[in-house]
Design a protein around this motif. Structure first.
Motif, PDB file in Angstrom:
ATOM      1  N   LEU A  73       0.845  -1.194   0.000  1.00  0.00           N
ATOM      2  CA  LEU A  73       0.000   0.000   0.000  1.00  0.00           C
ATOM      3  C   LEU A  73       0.882   1.247   0.000  1.00  0.00           C
ATOM      4  O   LEU A  73       1.761   1.387   0.841  1.00  0.00           O
ATOM      5  N   THR A  74       0.642   2.156  -0.940  1.00  0.00           N
ATOM      6  CA  THR A  74       1.411   3.398  -0.973  1.00  0.00           C
ATOM      7  C   THR A  74       0.802   4.399  -0.005  1.00  0.00           C
ATOM      8  O   THR A  74      -0.382   4.311   0.345  1.00  0.00           O
ATOM      9  N   LEU A  75       1.606   5.359   0.393  1.00  0.00           N
ATOM     10  CA  LEU A  75       1.111   6.406   1.286  1.00  0.00           C
ATOM     11  C   LEU A  75      -0.018   7.185   0.615  1.00  0.00           C
ATOM     12  O   LEU A  75      -0.999   7.540   1.265  1.00  0.00           O
ATOM     13  N   GLY A  76       0.118   7.415  -0.675  1.00  0.00           N
ATOM     14  CA  GLY A  76      -0.919   8.152  -1.402  1.00  0.00           C
ATOM     15  C   GLY A  76      -2.257   7.442  -1.373  1.00  0.00           C
ATOM     16  O   GLY A  76      -3.305   8.081  -1.214  1.00  0.00           O
ATOM     17  N   THR A  77      -2.239   6.116  -1.520  1.00  0.00           N
ATOM     18  CA  THR A  77      -3.481   5.348  -1.488  1.00  0.00           C
ATOM     19  C   THR A  77      -4.096   5.383  -0.092  1.00  0.00           C
ATOM     20  O   THR A  77      -5.314   5.545   0.064  1.00  0.00           O
ATOM     21  N   TYR A  78      -3.242   5.238   0.924  1.00  0.00           N
ATOM     22  CA  TYR A  78      -3.750   5.327   2.299  1.00  0.00           C
ATOM     23  C   TYR A  78      -4.395   6.683   2.536  1.00  0.00           C
ATOM     24  O   TYR A  78      -5.512   6.781   3.064  1.00  0.00           O
ATOM     25  N   GLN A  79      -3.679   7.729   2.152  1.00  0.00           N
ATOM     26  CA  GLN A  79      -4.181   9.087   2.363  1.00  0.00           C
ATOM     27  C   GLN A  79      -5.527   9.304   1.670  1.00  0.00           C
ATOM     28  O   GLN A  79      -6.457   9.871   2.254  1.00  0.00           O
TER      29      GLN A  79
END
Length: 295
Positions: A73-79
């Protein structure tokens, strides 16, 4: 509480964040958003201290078990997912509780940290993995020393992501980050504690709950080379399962490395602007302290 906002319960590992967040969410009749970079993965339950089924029955939790261990999971997707949930609850006049120890996840929300929109590059990642984590981390120190300072040398997922962004765009990850703070109020609380005794107690409890069986199940399903199995705790327990060290040695190493990790977490949270450190040592005292700061 007036205008809907966001309550953050942060802190180092083994400080009682989850128990406090659940108690607080019950009092405020709200929901919990997880900010833990390993609890997002299905199957990684005991070793990440993921809220139990009973915990989740008490208060609705989000951002747990949202992806497979083979799909980082990328930080962008989490955000994106977290911000979508916050907006959804704000539309209902609800202030969610964001709880966890992954500082970058929390900062992506509280400071509106914008990450470069670089999709996963499977071929590039495969090439980088071929050279091993040690070599990749050395490259990261060369091309993006700021990122290397905040990424643990054993954190293959984030190391590969930072290198991926650099080799795809030619610009270090840290130079591409921008901030757009949210327009709603944020109440940011940090728990102290997380001493050796609590860490040791929790580690023994995890083993008693079936942590080793969980690791064997993950190995059988995904293979022993799954990067997430080389993260804190799982790495040390696998050494025991391979017969390299005794169980007591694996537990001792886990406790020691967790202490070191907790120290880095505390350093991170001390640098967070507007964060209030909770001084209470009991759940009741912590609850009273937090509620006194809320409108």
């Amino acid at each position: 509480m007036g205008d809907a906002g966001l309550i953050v319960i942060a802190g180092a590992t083994a400080t009682g964040k989850s128990a406090l967040a659940i108690a607080l969410a019950e009092v405020l009749d709200t929901v919990i958003l997880s900010a833990d970079s390993r609890q997002v993965y299905r199957g990684f339950d005991i070793g990440t201290a993921k809220p139990t089924a009973a915990d989740q029955a008490r208060v609705r939790h989000h951002l747990l078990d949202i992806c497979d261990p083979t799909d980082p999971l990328t930080l962008g997707t989490y955000q994106q997912q977290a911000q979508g949930l916050i907006a959804e609850y704000h539309a209902q006049g609800i202030t969610p509780v964001l709880v966890g120890g992954t500082g970058l996840y929390i900062r992506s929300i509280t400071q509106g940290l914008r990450m470069p929109d670089v999709p996963p590059q499977p071929d590039l990642r495969a090439q980088l993995r071929h050279y091993g984590q040690s070599q990749c981390y050395q490259w990261l120190q060369q091309v993006d020393p700021q990122a290397a300072q905040r990424i643990h040398p054993h954190d293959q997922v984030r190391t590969l992501r930072a290198l991926e962004v650099y080799y795809t765009t030619g610009i270090p990850l840290t130079q591409q980050q921008q901030r757009q703070p949210p327009d709603y109020p944020v109440w940011y609380f940090v728990l102290g504690g997380g001493d050796r005794q609590r860490i040791a107690q929790r580690t023994h409890q995890m083993v008693a709950q079936g942590w080793l069986a969980e690791i064997r199940r993950l190995q059988a399903q995904y293979g022993d080379d799954l990067p997430l199995l080389d993260t804190l705790g799982y790495r040390e327990m696998r050494q025991y399962l391979r017969g390299e060290i005794s169980l007591s040695e694996a537990i001792e190493l886990t406790v020691r490395h967790t202490q070191q990790f907790a120290k880095r977490q505390r350093t991170w949270f001390r640098q967070e602007p507007n964060a209030l450190w909770v001084l209470g040592t009991t759940l009741e005292a912590q609850m009273a302290e937090i509620l006194s700061h809320l409108p």
